[in-house]
Design a protein around this motif. Sequence first.
Motif, PDB file in Angstrom:
ATOM      1  N   TRP A   8       0.834  -1.201   0.000  1.00  8.80           N
ATOM      2  CA  TRP A   8       0.000   0.000   0.000  1.00  8.80           C
ATOM      3  C   TRP A   8       0.867   1.249   0.000  1.00  8.80           C
ATOM      4  O   TRP A   8       0.629   2.185  -0.764  1.00  8.80           O
ATOM      5  CB  TRP A   8      -0.930  -0.027   1.209  1.00  8.80           C
ATOM      6  N   ALA A   9       1.902   1.282   0.843  1.00  9.55           N
ATOM      7  CA  ALA A   9       2.781   2.454   0.929  1.00  9.55           C
ATOM      8  C   ALA A   9       3.523   2.681  -0.388  1.00  9.55           C
ATOM      9  O   ALA A   9       3.682   3.826  -0.835  1.00  9.55           O
ATOM     10  CB  ALA A   9       3.768   2.283   2.079  1.00  9.55           C
ATOM     11  N   GLN A  10       3.980   1.618  -1.025  1.00  9.24           N
ATOM     12  CA  GLN A  10       4.664   1.759  -2.313  1.00  9.24           C
ATOM     13  C   GLN A  10       3.719   2.303  -3.374  1.00  9.24           C
ATOM     14  O   GLN A  10       4.134   3.087  -4.227  1.00  9.24           O
ATOM     15  CB  GLN A  10       5.240   0.410  -2.766  1.00  9.24           C
ATOM     16  N   LYS A  11       2.460   1.884  -3.345  1.00  5.85           N
ATOM     17  CA  LYS A  11       1.484   2.393  -4.315  1.00  5.85           C
ATOM     18  C   LYS A  11       1.273   3.897  -4.147  1.00  5.85           C
ATOM     19  O   LYS A  11       1.122   4.613  -5.137  1.00  5.85           O
ATOM     20  CB  LYS A  11       0.150   1.656  -4.183  1.00  5.85           C
ATOM     21  N   ILE A  12       1.267   4.368  -2.899  1.00  9.58           N
ATOM     22  CA  ILE A  12       1.101   5.800  -2.645  1.00  9.58           C
ATOM     23  C   ILE A  12       2.276   6.575  -3.229  1.00  9.58           C
ATOM     24  O   ILE A  12       2.100   7.603  -3.893  1.00  9.58           O
ATOM     25  CB  ILE A  12       0.968   6.075  -1.130  1.00  9.58           C
ATOM     26  N   VAL A  13       3.488   6.091  -2.998  1.00  6.13           N
ATOM     27  CA  VAL A  13       4.678   6.750  -3.542  1.00  6.13           C
ATOM     28  C   VAL A  13       4.656   6.691  -5.061  1.00  6.13           C
ATOM     29  O   VAL A  13       4.945   7.676  -5.746  1.00  6.13           O
ATOM     30  CB  VAL A  13       5.972   6.111  -2.984  1.00  6.13           C
ATOM     31  N   TRP A  14       4.291   5.532  -5.622  1.00  8.65           N
ATOM     32  CA  TRP A  14       4.226   5.363  -7.078  1.00  8.65           C
ATOM     33  C   TRP A  14       3.234   6.367  -7.684  1.00  8.65           C
ATOM     34  O   TRP A  14       3.534   7.033  -8.668  1.00  8.65           O
ATOM     35  CB  TRP A  14       3.791   3.939  -7.412  1.00  8.65           C
ATOM     36  N   ALA A  15       2.064   6.481  -7.083  1.00  5.45           N
ATOM     37  CA  ALA A  15       1.046   7.387  -7.604  1.00  5.45           C
ATOM     38  C   ALA A  15       1.519   8.834  -7.524  1.00  5.45           C
ATOM     39  O   ALA A  15       1.321   9.612  -8.457  1.00  5.45           O
ATOM     40  CB  ALA A  15      -0.263   7.211  -6.835  1.00  5.45           C
ATOM     41  N   GLY A  16       2.145   9.204  -6.430  1.00  2.00           N
ATOM     42  CA  GLY A  16       2.658  10.562  -6.292  1.00  2.00           C
ATOM     43  C   GLY A  16       3.704  10.892  -7.336  1.00  2.00           C
ATOM     44  O   GLY A  16       3.701  11.977  -7.928  1.00  2.00           O
ATOM     45  N   GLN A  17       4.587   9.947  -7.591  1.00  2.46           N
ATOM     46  CA  GLN A  17       5.634  10.161  -8.592  1.00  2.46           C
ATOM     47  C   GLN A  17       5.036  10.164 -10.003  1.00  2.46           C
ATOM     48  O   GLN A  17       5.453  10.944 -10.855  1.00  2.46           O
ATOM     49  CB  GLN A  17       6.705   9.078  -8.477  1.00  2.46           C
ATOM     50  N   TYR A  26       9.712   9.913  -4.715  1.00  3.83           N
ATOM     51  CA  TYR A  26      10.429   8.640  -4.860  1.00  3.83           C
ATOM     52  C   TYR A  26      11.939   8.837  -4.912  1.00  3.83           C
ATOM     53  O   TYR A  26      12.679   8.054  -4.338  1.00  3.83           O
ATOM     54  CB  TYR A  26       9.948   7.910  -6.119  1.00  3.83           C
ATOM     55  N   ASN A  27      12.408   9.849  -5.596  1.00  2.00           N
ATOM     56  CA  ASN A  27      13.842  10.065  -5.746  1.00  2.00           C
ATOM     57  C   ASN A  27      14.331  11.120  -4.761  1.00  2.00           C
ATOM     58  O   ASN A  27      13.859  12.243  -4.768  1.00  2.00           O
ATOM     59  CB  ASN A  27      14.163  10.530  -7.176  1.00  2.00           C
ATOM     60  N   THR A  28      15.234  10.730  -3.932  1.00  2.00           N
ATOM     61  CA  THR A  28      15.848  11.667  -3.004  1.00  2.00           C
ATOM     62  C   THR A  28      17.360  11.525  -3.127  1.00  2.00           C
ATOM     63  O   THR A  28      17.866  10.506  -3.558  1.00  2.00           O
ATOM     64  CB  THR A  28      15.421  11.411  -1.549  1.00  2.00           C
ATOM     65  N   ALA A  29      18.073  12.555  -2.732  1.00  2.00           N
ATOM     66  CA  ALA A  29      19.536  12.539  -2.848  1.00  2.00           C
ATOM     67  C   ALA A  29      20.166  12.845  -1.503  1.00  2.00           C
ATOM     68  O   ALA A  29      19.558  13.469  -0.628  1.00  2.00           O
ATOM     69  CB  ALA A  29      19.978  13.567  -3.873  1.00  2.00           C
ATOM     70  N   PHE A  30      21.385  12.408  -1.353  1.00  2.74           N
ATOM     71  CA  PHE A  30      22.158  12.678  -0.148  1.00  2.74           C
ATOM     72  C   PHE A  30      23.594  12.913  -0.583  1.00  2.74           C
ATOM     73  O   PHE A  30      24.094  12.233  -1.477  1.00  2.74           O
ATOM     74  CB  PHE A  30      22.082  11.489   0.808  1.00  2.74           C
ATOM     75  N   CYS A  31      24.229  13.853   0.041  1.00  3.88           N
ATOM     76  CA  CYS A  31      25.614  14.173  -0.298  1.00  3.88           C
ATOM     77  C   CYS A  31      26.411  14.357   0.987  1.00  3.88           C
ATOM     78  O   CYS A  31      25.903  14.901   1.967  1.00  3.88           O
ATOM     79  CB  CYS A  31      25.653  15.457  -1.130  1.00  3.88           C
ATOM     80  N   PHE A  61      10.963  -1.461 -10.520  1.00  2.00           N
ATOM     81  CA  PHE A  61       9.522  -1.249 -10.607  1.00  2.00           C
ATOM     82  C   PHE A  61       9.104  -1.227 -12.071  1.00  2.00           C
ATOM     83  O   PHE A  61       9.767  -0.617 -12.905  1.00  2.00           O
ATOM     84  CB  PHE A  61       9.124   0.061  -9.917  1.00  2.00           C
ATOM     85  N   ASN A  62       8.022  -1.923 -12.373  1.00  2.00           N
ATOM     86  CA  ASN A  62       7.506  -2.033 -13.741  1.00  2.00           C
ATOM     87  C   ASN A  62       6.029  -1.681 -13.744  1.00  2.00           C
ATOM     88  O   ASN A  62       5.364  -1.760 -12.715  1.00  2.00           O
ATOM     89  CB  ASN A  62       7.674  -3.463 -14.255  1.00  2.00           C
ATOM     90  N   LEU A  63       5.532  -1.359 -14.908  1.00  2.00           N
ATOM     91  CA  LEU A  63       4.105  -1.130 -15.072  1.00  2.00           C
ATOM     92  C   LEU A  63       3.576  -2.254 -15.964  1.00  2.00           C
ATOM     93  O   LEU A  63       3.821  -2.278 -17.163  1.00  2.00           O
ATOM     94  CB  LEU A  63       3.852   0.246 -15.702  1.00  2.00           C
ATOM     95  N   PRO A  68       1.325  -1.242 -11.265  1.00  2.18           N
ATOM     96  CA  PRO A  68       2.747  -1.301 -10.938  1.00  2.18           C
ATOM     97  C   PRO A  68       3.098  -2.589 -10.206  1.00  2.18           C
ATOM     98  O   PRO A  68       2.330  -3.091  -9.381  1.00  2.18           O
ATOM     99  CB  PRO A  68       2.959  -0.087 -10.037  1.00  2.18           C
ATOM    100  N   THR A  69       4.249  -3.149 -10.547  1.00  2.72           N
ATOM    101  CA  THR A  69       4.768  -4.342  -9.879  1.00  2.72           C
ATOM    102  C   THR A  69       6.231  -4.103  -9.509  1.00  2.72           C
ATOM    103  O   THR A  69       6.836  -3.146  -9.973  1.00  2.72           O
ATOM    104  CB  THR A  69       4.675  -5.597 -10.782  1.00  2.72           C
TER     105      THR A  69
END
Length: 72
Positions: A8-17, A26-31, A61-63, A68-69
Motif C-alpha cells: 500500500w505504501a509503495q502504491k502511494i509513492v508510485w502514484a505521487g511520482q 520517490y527520488n531523493t539525494a544525499f551528499c 519497478f515495472n508497469l 505497478p509491480t
Amino acid sequence: MTRSALTWAQKIVWAGQATDLQSPHYNTAFCCDLIGSLNTEALKEAFAVLANDADALRLVFNLDEEEPTQSA
C-alpha cells in the motif's frame, strides 16, 4: 525474476511520482564530503555488499497492464 504487487505504501509513492515526475516522492539525494584519502576498492566492495544485502536497493519497478509491480 519474479514480479509481485506493490505494498500500500509503495502504491502511494508510485502514484505521487506518476502524477508529478518532478516530485521528490520517490527520488531523493544525499551528499557528504569525505575528508582525507579514500580507499576506492574498499568503497566499491562496501557498496557491493550493501546492494547484495539490501533487497530494497535492488528493486525494479515495472508497469504491467497498468498496474505497478516490483521485482528484485
